[in-house]
Every structure is written in structure tokens, then in C-alpha cells.
Design a protein around this motif. Structure first.
Motif, short mmCIF file in Angstrom:
data_model
loop_
_atom_site.label_atom_id
_atom_site.label_comp_id
_atom_site.label_asym_id
_atom_site.label_seq_id
_atom_site.Cartn_x
_atom_site.Cartn_y
_atom_site.Cartn_z
N THR A 111 35.34 128.15 -6.47
CA THR A 111 35.64 127.05 -5.53
C THR A 111 34.75 126.51 -4.34
OG1 THR A 111 38.35 127.38 -5.86
CG2 THR A 111 37.57 126.27 -3.94
N ALA A 112 34.28 127.73 -3.75
CA ALA A 112 33.41 127.55 -2.76
C ALA A 112 31.98 126.81 -3.30
CB ALA A 112 32.81 128.79 -2.22
N HIS A 113 31.76 127.14 -4.43
CA HIS A 113 30.50 126.89 -5.19
C HIS A 113 30.78 125.16 -5.31
CE1 HIS A 113 27.99 125.59 -8.73
NE2 HIS A 113 27.13 126.52 -8.06
N LEU A 114 32.02 124.91 -6.01
CA LEU A 114 32.39 123.51 -6.57
C LEU A 114 32.24 122.63 -5.18
CD1 LEU A 114 34.60 122.35 -9.14
CD2 LEU A 114 34.58 121.42 -6.91
N ILE A 115 33.09 123.07 -4.06
CA ILE A 115 33.21 122.16 -3.20
C ILE A 115 31.83 122.00 -2.37
CG2 ILE A 115 34.35 121.87 -0.89
CD1 ILE A 115 36.15 121.34 -3.07
N THR A 116 31.22 122.84 -2.27
CA THR A 116 29.89 122.75 -1.52
C THR A 116 28.97 121.95 -2.46
OG1 THR A 116 30.06 125.18 -0.60
CG2 THR A 116 27.64 124.00 -0.71
N ALA A 117 28.97 122.18 -3.81
CA ALA A 117 28.03 120.94 -4.52
C ALA A 117 28.66 119.69 -4.06
CB ALA A 117 28.34 121.38 -5.78
N PHE A 118 30.00 119.35 -4.22
CA PHE A 118 30.61 118.01 -3.96
C PHE A 118 30.08 117.47 -2.79
CE2 PHE A 118 33.74 115.98 -1.32
CZ PHE A 118 33.87 114.75 -2.11
N TYR A 119 30.10 118.17 -1.67
CA TYR A 119 29.58 117.73 -0.44
C TYR A 119 27.65 117.63 -0.39
CZ TYR A 119 33.68 118.04 2.51
OH TYR A 119 34.85 117.99 2.48
N ARG A 120 27.27 118.34 -1.20
CA ARG A 120 25.89 118.04 -1.31
C ARG A 120 25.55 116.62 -2.28
NH1 ARG A 120 23.25 120.34 -5.30
NH2 ARG A 120 24.98 122.33 -5.48
N HIS A 121 26.50 116.38 -2.99
CA HIS A 121 26.18 115.08 -3.98
C HIS A 121 26.68 113.84 -3.08
CE1 HIS A 121 24.34 116.94 -7.30
NE2 HIS A 121 25.18 118.02 -7.52
N LEU A 122 27.51 114.04 -2.28
CA LEU A 122 28.23 113.02 -1.44
C LEU A 122 27.38 111.83 -0.90
CD1 LEU A 122 31.14 112.10 -1.16
CD2 LEU A 122 31.16 113.27 1.05
N PRO A 123 26.14 112.25 -0.27
CA PRO A 123 25.34 111.15 0.43
C PRO A 123 24.83 110.27 -0.51
CG PRO A 123 25.10 113.38 1.49
CD PRO A 123 25.77 113.75 0.26
N THR A 124 24.54 110.72 -1.75
CA THR A 124 23.89 109.91 -2.92
C THR A 124 24.74 109.22 -3.77
OG1 THR A 124 23.78 111.85 -4.35
CG2 THR A 124 21.99 111.45 -2.73
N GLY A 125 26.08 109.06 -3.69
CA GLY A 125 26.88 108.30 -4.46
C GLY A 125 28.39 108.22 -4.04
N THR A 126 29.31 107.70 -4.83
CA THR A 126 30.59 107.71 -4.45
C THR A 126 31.25 109.00 -4.36
OG1 THR A 126 31.53 107.24 -6.66
CG2 THR A 126 30.74 105.56 -5.37
N LYS A 127 32.69 109.18 -3.98
CA LYS A 127 33.33 110.34 -3.87
C LYS A 127 33.42 110.98 -5.34
CE LYS A 127 35.63 108.83 0.17
NZ LYS A 127 36.96 108.06 0.47
N ALA A 128 34.05 109.85 -6.07
CA ALA A 128 34.18 110.19 -7.63
C ALA A 128 32.90 110.89 -8.20
CB ALA A 128 34.73 108.82 -8.21
N GLU A 129 31.64 110.16 -7.86
CA GLU A 129 30.14 110.52 -8.42
C GLU A 129 30.03 111.82 -7.90
OE1 GLU A 129 28.62 106.21 -9.26
OE2 GLU A 129 28.12 107.15 -7.44
N ALA A 130 30.35 112.05 -6.66
CA ALA A 130 29.84 113.39 -6.30
C ALA A 130 30.72 114.64 -6.76
CB ALA A 130 30.16 113.44 -4.72
N LEU A 131 32.04 114.18 -6.75
CA LEU A 131 32.94 115.37 -7.61
C LEU A 131 32.68 115.58 -8.90
CD1 LEU A 131 35.05 117.31 -7.27
CD2 LEU A 131 36.84 115.47 -7.86
N ARG A 132 32.35 114.42 -9.83
CA ARG A 132 31.93 114.54 -11.29
C ARG A 132 30.63 115.57 -11.17
NH1 ARG A 132 27.81 112.15 -13.83
NH2 ARG A 132 28.25 111.98 -16.26
N ALA A 133 29.73 115.34 -10.39
CA ALA A 133 28.33 115.85 -10.58
C ALA A 133 28.74 117.35 -10.12
CB ALA A 133 27.50 115.40 -9.33
N ALA A 134 29.65 118.03 -9.23
CA ALA A 134 29.73 118.93 -8.94
C ALA A 134 30.67 119.80 -9.77
CB ALA A 134 30.85 118.97 -7.53
N MET A 135 31.60 119.08 -10.71
CA MET A 135 32.23 119.78 -11.62
C MET A 135 31.00 120.18 -12.77
SD MET A 135 35.57 117.41 -12.31
CE MET A 135 36.83 117.45 -11.12
N LEU A 136 30.38 119.40 -13.09
CA LEU A 136 29.42 119.63 -14.39
C LEU A 136 28.48 120.54 -13.84
CD1 LEU A 136 28.60 115.92 -15.46
CD2 LEU A 136 30.35 117.59 -16.41
#
Length: 241
Positions: A194-219
Motif C-alpha cells: 500500500t505504501a508503494h502504491l500510494i506513493t507512486a500515485f502522488y508521484r504521478h499526480l502532477p503529470t495527469g488526472t487523478k485517474a491516470e495517476a492511480l492507473r500508473a501507480a497500479m500498473l
């Protein structure tokens, strides 16, 4: 209750029996690999959240109120760094601190234990250092300013259908009080992935939408932990942009 601290799959039967939409296998690939995915309890809730403009400023990051989740504490520190905020940790994570942040900031992140009360879903809540902040209490605030409330705990997105009404649970309180989007979990989540996924979500958030950031973090998480229990528990509810 809580984020599992062991490395094994917390609730394999629950996730396997009811896989979320974004994890459905379509021709050998999960749906989220093809498209970002967002959720809404109803069309009326989606319409309302799409109209909301966040007027909160800055971010508030809370981690490990009980002092027993080292990965949640590390998660909060890293995310606070991304968001230029001071992490609020352990005993400082009080009910008043949480409600104060909900009333003034644009992003509120909570990493810690949560509980779902099946018999009274609006009594579900976040476990602070001085007690539980319930969904009912959050709904009563009526002035949440956040464009994103991230609930990085166990079963924060679990709800129960209520006849003639929307689904009822912890997320309901935040949406009712004014949050545009809630990031929440569907089952008990392991602390480390969970810590890995959520951290990746915030890392991707500045470059896309929330849904795109969560998608990138999941993959990204799926590459390291292929099991659905690790990469698929979180959903965006409301305005996923």
C-alpha cells in the motif's frame, strides 16, 4: 480494522469473489491497463462532484496514529515531501487535527487504521490517536474544502446499500461534506505494498488526472506484486477528472 502488517494476502477470498471493475480480465489484461477508471455511487453524486471547485489551500498529511504501522509512517513522510507539507504523525493525529485539515486544505491524506461498521455504516471511521472520527461526524462538518481526500487504510471504501438511497459508508461522509474526490480501499490492505502504491500515485499526480495517476501507480505496483490483493484495492470515488 487497520492496515495489515504482514506480507501475505489479507483477504484473498473477498477480492477473488468480487473483483472490482478496474481489475476485470479482458482478453488477458485488466481493464485498468487499457483505461483509467473512476467510480461514483450514483449519477447525481457524480454530477455534484464534477461541479465542485476546491477552495482549500495546500495539503495535510497524517500517518500512523497508533504507532504500529511503520510503512504508513514512511508513506506519510514521503507524501508530505511531494506536497511540501509537514507530516503529522502518531500522537499528533487527533480528531481535531483531522477535522481542521478537512475544513481548510486542498488535499488531505490519511495513512493508518480505519474501521467499517456493517450494522451502522455511518459509524465507520478513521482511527485517530484520541478516538474514531466517524463518517457521520465528517458529514456533519458540511464544509470540507478538499479536492482530494485519500484514505490509505483498510476497507475505507466499503459500503452498504441503503433502500432508496446511495450506498452508505465512510466515503459517504466525505462526499456529503463537500470533498470532490475520495481515494479509498475495498478490502484489508497490506502495509508495505500500500505504501508503494500510494506513493507512486502522488508521484504521478502532477503529470495527469487523478485517474491516470492511480492507473500508473497500479500498473507499477502490479509489476512488483502481481496479486490483485496488492495492486487493485484502491478506487477513486467522485470526480476522477
Amino acid at each position: 480494522m487497520g492496515r495489515a502488517r504482514r506480507a501475505g494476502d489479507p483477504h484473498p477470498a473477498r477480492a477473488a469473489a468480487l473483483p472490482p471493475l478496474h481489475a476485470l480480465d479482458i482478453e488477458g489484461r485488466p481493464l485498468v491497463e487499457r483505461h483509467p477508471v473512476g467510480y461514483a455511487p450514483s449519477a447525481s453524486v457524480l454530477r455534484e462532484t464534477l461541479r465542485r471547485t476546491a477552495d482549500g489551500q495546500g495539503a495535510a498529511v497524517f500517518g500512523d496514529p497508533g504507532g504500529d504501522l511503520p510503512f504508513a509512517r514512511a508513506e506519510a513522510k514521503r507524501i508530505a515531501g511531494f506536497l511540501a507539507a509537514r507530516p503529522v504523525l502518531r500522537g499528533e493525529v487527533t480528531r481535531d487535527a483531522l477535522t481542521g485539515a478537512l475544513r481548510r486544505t486542498g488535499i488531505v491524506h490519511f495513512a493508518g487504521h480505519a474501521r467499517f461498521v456493517a450494522d451502522d455504516p455511518m459509524s465507520s471511521g478513521l482511527v485517530a490517536a484520541d478516538g474514531v472520527l466517524t463518517s457521520r461526524e465528517v458529514a456533519a462538518l458540511g464544509s470540507v474544502t478538499a479536492r482530494l481526500v485519500a484514505l490509505s487504510g483498510c476497507e475505507t471504501g466499503v459500503s452498504r446499500d441503503h433502500p432508496g438511497d446511495d450506498t452508505v459508508g465512510l466515503v459517504r461522509g466525505f462526499l456529503y461534506a463537500g470533498a470532490a474526490t475520495v481515494l479509498a480501499s475495498l478490502w484489508r490492505v497490506p502495509d508495505h505494498s500500500t505504501a508503494h502504491l500510494i506513493t507512486a500515485f502522488y508521484r504521478h499526480l502532477p503529470t495527469g488526472t487523478k485517474a491516470e495517476a492511480l492507473r500508473a501507480a497500479m500498473l507499477e505496483t502490479r509489476e512488483r506484486w502481481p496479486s490483485i490483493y496488492h495492486w487493485a484495492p484502491f478506487v477513486l470515488i467522485g470526480n476522477a477528472e
